[in-house]
Design an enzyme around this catalytic site. Structure first.
Site: not given
Length: 513
Positions: A21, A41, A89, A94, A97, A447-448, A482
């Protein structure tokens, strides 16, 4: 990061997390040249890194240098050895995965609205899918492994479910088919959030600052207003990044609540017990921890199988066992590899050649929590998913049903012709209790993690953010990742997170108006 200790740098927006996001929001906000944004980051760039950008190499990233690798607390009814990979990273998970890409089902969004997320119903959210910049396409023909094709055919024959070509074309309740992926088939390159949203602009926009390998460890508050965030670079230098407008937390369902708790925002009693001054007593921070647990059933094949594939789990199956369910209530990934990491701990041997089906719980009813065990920012938080603890035993029963259904598919041609024997749990394991014990003991995660700063009505005392994504009781602070999920979507959540990013950018005044 070119800063000196304790220096201050000001931006209109400070975005914590350059992940799924965060990449969307940073790109959209800085479309306006008069708006400045800094992205914090914790990991390096993904640019020019084939180990990250090549989709089929995703398993190499698990547990490596680009993984925060969070352990799970002791799970009385599940596998306590699960490691939760969180990407360190640019592009976040995204970049880490399988990029399986599902538009959340209308029933998923409507469930959020019913839970108090006003304005997040399906008809309001669907348009954000069309705004996404990612290259989302069905698995290419040349990547469609022959045994995966036969899995789809056998699922149709055995279960009577439709074959779905294009899972994102219309809502579905059940079906088998090849997934849609966010990738470029001709190169097997990811179309991650960073590739789609940041790579085209990160070297050309003077109003976009990306601070790599920089860790946000505490928010700076002035009364009830978030003023900025304290960060530390890889070399130990520290700085305060201030936000003239807002701070947006996009660090994910683990690190967003972790940062709030370290900043004194969360359950007051928990914070006081760790010696963290309570700045804002917000009991929902870290609660409502969700996941999509799944188990595994493995077969040895008659020999090697073709190795063409997008990422070794290119096809899947959805089943609706309960006709009253709003969407699918059982899901399977089909792995063109014998996925035996957890079964091997129980004495099962990995076959030289094999495949796996992984019964997955789309709408889990168990709820866990995330909490700190130390005031030291370097100490990882505790993740207690409380797997398989729901009162009706729905989650465990779903896996038992899943193993039985997987066996039906496996004994149906043409898939049956590939398979030599069931390796685990083994054909002798047939009773409900035995299957449940096996399924829970070898369960793993896809991994959610989600839900730890859940969204709800503005007057909901257990909600962390309101439907505008504003942290309840504070000004200048929003969350977009999330962690705001009130409930778990039935499908893989990455596209949902991208859509949260697009909506958040619009709420902040960025992107297409």
């Amino acid at each position: 990061m070119n800063t000196h200790p304790h220096t201050t740098h000001a931006y209109d927006y400070v975005i914590v997390g350059g992940g799924t996001a965060g990449s969307v929001i940073a790109s959209r906000l800085t479309e306006d040249p008069d708006v400045s944004a800094a992205v914090v980051e914790g990991g390096p760039s993904d640019a020019d890194r084939p180990d990250v950008l090549t989709l089929r190499r995703w398993t190499e990233l698990l547990g490596g240098e680009l993984d925060y690798d969070y352990p799970t607390t002791e799970q009385p009814r599940g596998n306590s050895h699960i490691r939760h990979s969180r990407a360190r990273v640019l592009g976040g998970c995204s970049s880490h995965n399988t990029l399986i890409s599902f538009r959340p089902l209308p029933s998923d969004w409507d469930e959020w609205a019913d839970a108090g997320a006003d304005g997040w119903h399906a008809s309001a959210m669907d348009p954000y899918f069309d705004k996404l910049l990612n290259h989302i396409v069905p698995v290419a023909d040349e990547d469609r492994n022959a045994i995966a094709r036969d899995f789809v055919a056998s699922a149709r024959t055995a279960l009577g479910v439709p074959v779905i070509e294009g899972f994102n074309e219309k809502p579905f309740h059940e079906g088998a088919g090849f997934f849609d992926l966010a990738y470029h088939p001709e190169t097997n390159k990811r179309s991650s959030a960073s590739v789609a949203y940041l790579h085209p602009v990160m070297d050309t926009r003077d109003n976009l600052t990306i601070l790599l390998e920089t860790w946000a460890y505490r928010l700076e508050l002035d009364g009830s207003r978030a003023r900025g965030v304290h960060v530390r670079g890889a070399d130990g230098t520290e700085a305060l990044l201030t936000a003239r407008r807002e701070v947006i937390l996009c660090a994910g369902a683990v690190d967003t609540p972790r940062l709030l708790l370290l900043s004194g925002i969360g359950p007051g009693e928990q914070l006081s017990g760790l010696g963290i001054p309570v700045v804002h007593d917000l009991p929902g921070v870290g609660e409502n921890l969700l996941d999509h647990p799944e188990s595994v059933i493995v077969w040895e094949t008659e020999g090697p199988i073709p190795d063409n594939s997008a990422m070794d789990s290119d096809a899947g199956l959805f089943v609706r066992r309960d006709p009253d369910s709003a969407g699918p209530d059982l899901m399977f990934h089909f792995y063109q590899v014998p996925f035996t990491d957890n079964p091997e701990r129980h004495g099962y041997a990995r076959p030289a050649h094999g495949v796996s089906m992984t019964p997955n719980i789309p709408k889990p009813r168990s709820r866990g929590r995330l909490y700190l065990t130390s005031a030291d920012p370097a100490v990882k938080p505790a993740l207690d998913f409380r797997y398989f603890t729901d009162e009706e035993d729905h989650d465990a029963r779903t896996l038992v049903d899943g193993i039985r259904i997987a066996r039906e598919v496996a004994r149906t041609e043409p898939l049956a012709g590939w398979l030599r024997r069931e390796v685990c749990p083994g054909p002798e394991i047939t009773g409900d209790e035995e299957l449940s014990a096996y399924a829970r003991s070898v369960a793993h995660t896809v991994y959610h993690p989600a839900g730890t700063c859940r969204m709800g009505a503005a007057d909901d005392p257990d909600a962390v953010v309101d439907p505008e994504l504003r942290v309840r009781g504070l000004d200048g602070l929003r969350i977009a990742d999330a962690s705001v999920f009130p409930t778990m979507p039935a499908v893989n959540p990455m596209i949902g997170v991208l859509m949260v990013g697009e909506k958040a950018a619009e709420l902040l005044g960025g992107g297409a108006r």
